[in-house]
Enzyme design. Structure first.
Site: not given
Length: 410
Positions: A104-105
């Site tokens: 997850c960025g």
């Protein structure tokens, strides 16, 4: 294990979990720093254990009455194999509406700020962080299920994070797996906006998770993402994802050569290259920009431009020859686009890796790159999750989602 019982007023609480809430371009991250059950083994083994034994806690943290269908979370894992070896400073598990994700960025950007600001009891490795005095930046390595991310966080003279500047991270090795791939759509997988078509054309790429990318008009929406109909685009992408997953000949486009648990299609990203804000790139620091609408997990909508997919889109653009090393591209979500581009993520190829010894995708020995993703995250609150012993509905959570129907966490 859980901390001792806490008393709120005259009510005794059976369990408590302590969190800090943040958002990255409107996409929430509920960061759990205390109270999650102890997990054993490698980080991937801990991810499996969390999924198999503690999924009710994920639902409790993210679903109603404490959250909502599109809530997102991250659990700090101070002890992992890479933390023990010195290759990482902290580990994390990511949570969405349907389980635990590999990457997850947007949460990584939030975690960068939070860890720099955290006190040593929360972040035991805080004093070991590497400070670059020339640019007032701190670097830390975050162990996520898909690998190690190098995060760079701007700081103030006080040592706390500088909210006026962007956090950035270097992605795991990212690569395209399919370009202009025809997707046959049997009748059961067609949506009304297709008209008489029986197939669509998409790209596939990996940025810590596997993404299917499709142009908004190819999906059947000629008005593009000017005023997207979230219900109809959700229905279309859900059927597209189902058609891909049901076709054995397409599984190769979501297969990782080294990480078996990453081998599934995580998301469909609708791309609109025509939705731009030229004023945001007037200084020449970006060579282009585009807007996207991301549906991931169980049709969860990302408010942010989706950091993992920025890595995947940059890798795809590099493989196509549309972007060179070091060139920056600006990515909008429908939220940042509607706010004059504020909150867009910058992406660039930071490093081109040596050709792999084995084939990594159906494209052959596709180039692998590490992508720099830049964005800003902000604090929204402190939260202690409590459960009264008699609370049947709130114990495991529930959702009432108009696009998916009613679900009960049990």
């Amino acid at each position: 294990m859980y901390p001792s019982r806490e008393v709120v007023g005259d009510v005794t609480m059976a369990q408590s979990i302590k969190c800090v809430d943040m958002h990255t371009t409107g996409e929430p991250t509920r960061i759990v720093y205390s109270g999650f059950p102890n997990l054993t083994g490698t980080l991937l083994e801990k991810r499996r254990e969390a999924s198999e034994k503690h999924d009710h806690i994920r639902r409790r943290l993210l679903w109603e009455p404490r959250g909502h269908w599109d809530m997102y979370g991250a659990v700090l894992i101070p002890e992992t194999e890479h933390v023990a070896s010195g290759n990482a400073d902290m580990g994390v598990l990511f949570m969405h509406n349907d389980g635990f994700s590999m990457m997850c960025g947007h949460a990584t950007i939030a975690l960068g700020r939070f860890l720099v600001d955290a006190e040593e009891p929360v972040f035991p490795g805080r004093k070991r962080l590497r400070l670059n005095r020339d640019n007032s930046m701190v670097q830390l390595n975050l162990h996520v299920p898909s690998g190690i991310l190098e995060i760079t966080v701007p700081i103030l003279p006080s040592g706390k994070s500088d909210v006026s500047r962007s956090v950035s991270f270097l992605s795991v090795p990212s690569f395209a797996t399919g370009m202009s791939v025809p997707i046959p759509l049997p009748e059961a997988y067609r949506w009304p906006e297709l008209g008489n078509r029986t197939s669509v054309t998409v790209d596939f790429s990996y940025g810590g998770a596997f993404y299917c990318l499709i142009d908004v008009e190819e999906l059947g929406f000629p008005d593009r993402l000017v005023k997207p109909d979230l219900g109809r685009t959700s229905h279309a992408t859900k059927l597209l994802k189902a058609a891909i997953n049901a076709n054995p000949s397409l599984t190769e486009f979501a297969k990782h050569p080294d990480v078996d648990q990453a081998g599934y299609l995580y998301s469909v990203m609708i791309v609109d290259a025509e939705q731009k804000h030229p004023t945001r790139i007037a200084d020449g620091s970006f060579v282009g920009e585009e807007t996207g609408l991301c549906f991931f997990a169980n049709q969860q909508i990302d408010r942010s431009p989706t950091g993992g997919c920025v890595a995947a889109r940059i890798a795809l653009a590099y493989a196509k020859g549309d972007l060179a090393l070091g060139q920056r591209w600006l990515y909008h979500s429908i939220l940042s686009k509607s706010h004059a581009g504020i909150g867009g993520f910058a992406g660039s190829v930071a490093e081109v890796l040596p050709r792999a010894a084995k084939t990594v995708s159906p494209l052959g020995n596709s180039p692998q790159v590490r992508v720099r993703v830049e964005g800003q995250a902000f604090y929204t609150g402190m939260y202690t999750v409590v459960v009264e012993e008699a609370d049947v509905l709130g114990k495991s959570g529930f959702v009432l989602n108009p696009m998916e129907g009613s679900r009960n966490g049990g």
